[in-house]
Design an enzyme around this catalytic site. Sequence first.
Site, PDB file in Angstrom:
ATOM      1  N   ASP A  63      -1.943   5.724 -15.077  1.00  0.00           N
ATOM      2  CA  ASP A  63      -1.877   5.241 -13.423  1.00  0.00           C
ATOM      3  C   ASP A  63      -1.968   6.195 -12.801  1.00  0.00           C
ATOM      4  OD1 ASP A  63       0.651   5.740 -12.365  1.00  0.00           O
ATOM      5  OD2 ASP A  63       2.260   7.132 -13.250  1.00  0.00           O
ATOM      6  N   TYR A 158       5.342  -1.535   2.222  1.00  0.00           N
ATOM      7  CA  TYR A 158       4.185  -1.712   1.642  1.00  0.00           C
ATOM      8  C   TYR A 158       3.130  -2.113   3.395  1.00  0.00           C
ATOM      9  CZ  TYR A 158       0.910  -5.404  -0.336  1.00  0.00           C
ATOM     10  OH  TYR A 158      -0.208  -6.708  -0.807  1.00  0.00           O
ATOM     11  N   LEU A 190      -2.367 -14.274   2.063  1.00  0.00           N
ATOM     12  CA  LEU A 190      -1.330 -14.890   0.406  1.00  0.00           C
ATOM     13  C   LEU A 190      -2.205 -15.546  -0.204  1.00  0.00           C
ATOM     14  CD1 LEU A 190       1.275 -14.795   0.044  1.00  0.00           C
ATOM     15  CD2 LEU A 190       1.223 -17.330   0.501  1.00  0.00           C
ATOM     16  N   VAL A 191      -2.413 -14.834  -1.937  1.00  0.00           N
ATOM     17  CA  VAL A 191      -2.807 -15.729  -2.667  1.00  0.00           C
ATOM     18  C   VAL A 191      -2.090 -15.880  -3.414  1.00  0.00           C
ATOM     19  CG1 VAL A 191      -4.550 -15.009  -4.443  1.00  0.00           C
ATOM     20  CG2 VAL A 191      -5.018 -13.504  -1.879  1.00  0.00           C
TER      21      VAL A 191
END
Length: 252
Positions: A63, A158, A190-191
């Site tokens: 984490d 984000y 953008l992928v």
Amino acid sequence: MARLQDRVAIVTGAGQGIGRVYVERLLQEGAKCVIAEINAELGERTAAELRAAGHDCLSVPTDVASLQSCQQMAERTLAHYGRIDILVNNAALFIALPQRPWDEFPEEEWDRCMEVNVRGVYYACRAVVPAMKRQGKGKIINISSTTTMLARPLRLNYVTAKAGVIGLTRALAAEVSGDGINVNCIAPGLVMSEGALATYPPEFFERFRNLQLLKRNLQPADLAGVVVFLASDDSDMMTAQTLVVDGGLIMH
Ligand SMILES: NC(=O)c1ccc[n+]([C@@H]2O[C@H](COP(=O)([O-])OP(=O)(O)OC[C@H]3O[C@@H](n4cnc5c(N)ncnc54)[C@H](O)[C@@H]3O)[C@@H](O)[C@H]2O)c1
């Protein structure tokens, strides 16, 4: 000879999605890879598949929001492979984050985004830098996003976090340059990742395609070569940089 022969790379959040593609490409270039993924089962399944294909690969449940977990990630990598040459800070909360008007983010949601997407990058760097320092060389590659340059709505947490990753890249690069460590960043557009495909309608991808100079949507593999470049000796005189890989939308 492969470009990354016997180098040891850690890729965070590589159980699936774009991170897994980074691992596959790094392995093809001769590296040994650690999949540092919070979803332990996913990480182990991916590592097992790659080992079955003949690659040298280890899963270490991690984490990145926890310093202790990141330190264990570094310790287990060193115990298994004896060195750490490359860190790709790919793990992030992205698709999992609800989209909301800017003044409606609950405190916990805001904080978890910062914990994983910014503090996670910091902790992973902090965990691996001592080993890189001892080796006198290391490559850290952070993953931001062109959302920081497009400022798209409903993703204020984000976008803020990914802008933080660019600042962290520059500030850390300045502090560790004397130790032979390069810190660079990639800002993808953008992928067509598994998560993005499951979330956005086809028209959304079409809109981006039309705005880009290069008229096809990005695939994870389009980023993997840039990761290899930043991980290799070919980029030894580059540090503190953010490379935009978006098919020619942002002119950066
Ligand atoms: N897909 C896109 O269009 C796009 C565009 C720009 C930037 N990016 C960035 O690229 C990276 C990968 O994107 P993706 O679409 O493959 O995302 P994804 O959500 O499919 O994958 C992220 C991975 O990180 C793991 N993860 C989440 N929290 C973690 C934690 N605390 N510790 C360790 N692992 C954790 C998840 O389990 C998952 O496997 C992210 O940093 C994302 O922000 C993606």
